[in-house]
Write a protein that holds these residues in place. Structure first.
Motif, PDB file in Angstrom:
ATOM      1  N   HIS A 103       0.703  -1.333  -0.007  1.00 54.00           N
ATOM      2  CA  HIS A 103       0.049  -0.023  -0.113  1.00 54.00           C
ATOM      3  C   HIS A 103       1.092   1.093   0.057  1.00 54.00           C
ATOM      4  N   ASP A 105       0.696   4.998   2.043  1.00 55.75           N
ATOM      5  CA  ASP A 105      -0.126   5.375   2.856  1.00 55.75           C
ATOM      6  C   ASP A 105      -1.063   6.283   2.846  1.00 55.75           C
ATOM      7  N   HIS A 252       4.604   0.019  -0.069  1.00 54.46           N
ATOM      8  CA  HIS A 252       5.493  -0.664   1.011  1.00 54.46           C
ATOM      9  C   HIS A 252       4.537  -1.893   1.608  1.00 54.46           C
TER      10      HIS A 252
HETATM   11 FE   LIG Z   1       1.880   1.757   5.726  1.00 54.64          FE
END
Ligand SMILES: [Fe+2]
Length: 280
Positions: A103, A105, A252
């Motif tokens: 994903h 953030d 990440h």
């Molecule tokens: Fe994250």
């Protein structure tokens, strides 16, 4: 400012910097430049108070405060605890010990956070590493036909998708603060103008304007492509690490670790200026 490449063409360790000490504008600008170019910056062996961490974060931009506020520090809400540790039967922080899917953030936000920083306090002996993907290089290296095919496409995101990976349910108020959003599949870096794939499978509900199966197949193809070894770097945490990443150009994920081990990190983030906060 000295730095050392950690990943394939991205992710750099910045050497010889104490983030708790006063820093000149020249040093700060050099750090920012290395970080922007490398998308992920690593500082080892730091020893930071909460104020040190916040001061460094805020120098880049307005402090981000997480909508899932249950694990935000009570006196300094810009710090969120990420941990599997239980104290007196209660969770000390968010995200447990399981795998976390790829994903970027807060991609479920209308104005997603620019950068995230994590500072490692306790780290398990095995597992719990964070994988980073350079979605700008993944875009640059796509065949021209694919670039043409995805040009102008949009993707839908929802905070609801993450529910099963979090262990605290959203409150109704938090849900209302984060209605579903649509962002471009190819986004432009707000400072550098560089293009990247805006991928965040853990928050995505599919491509807009395409039949669901066609959209799902295209997203799966792009996610497989971006996840190739030439675009990824595994960060194996050490106590004292500060890692900061650019959510506009990376995604990440986290490897699981044993529930018997302790992992504790402090997380902060900073926002883009309002006029460039919406992905374009
Ligand atoms: Fe994250």
């Amino acid at each position: 400012m000295e730095s050392k490449q950690l990943g394939p063409g991205f992710a750099a360790e910045i050497l010889g910097v104490d983030l708790s000490a006063a820093m000149s504008d020249g040093d700060f600008d050099a750090i920012k430049q290395i970080w922007l170019e490398n998308k992920v910056a690593v500082f080892r062996d730091q020893n930071l108070s909460d104020n040190d961490l916040l001061r460094f974060t805020e120098r880049f931009g307005p402090l981000f405060v997480h909508v899932r506020s249950q694990f935000n520090d009570k006196t300094r809400p810009g710090i969120m605890l990420i941990s599997n540790i239980k104290e007196n039967g209660r969770d000390l922080g968010e995200l447990g010990n399981g795998d976390l899917a790829w994903h970027s953030d807060q991609s479920y936000s209308a104005e997603p956070v620019f950068a995230t920083l994590m500072y490692a306090i306790e780290i398990p002996t095995e597992g719990g590493g964070t994988w980073f993907c350079d979605t700008a290089r993944a875009y640059e290296n796509l065949p021209e036909a694919t670039k043409a095919r995805i040009d102008g496409l949009k993707q839908n995101f929802s905070i609801e998708v993450t529910v099963e990976t979090q262990h605290v349910a959203l409150t109704e108020e938090q849900r209302q603060l984060k209605p579903p959003v649509t962002h471009p599949l190819v986004r432009t870096h707000p400072e550098l103008g560089r293009k990247s794939l805006y991928l965040s499978p853990a928050h995505s509900t599919g491509l807009a304007d395409l039949p669901a199966d066609e959209g799902a197949a295209l997203l799966a193809e792009l996610e497989d492509w971006a996840g190739r070894p030439e675009f990824t770097y595994l960060h194996e945490w050490r106590v004292g690490d500060v890692v900061m990443w650019d959510n506009t150009s990376t995604m990440h994920r986290r490897d699981a670790f044993s529930a018997d081990e302790r992992r504790l990190l402090k997380r902060t983030g900073f926002e883009l200026p309002p006029e460039r906060a919406v992905p374009f």
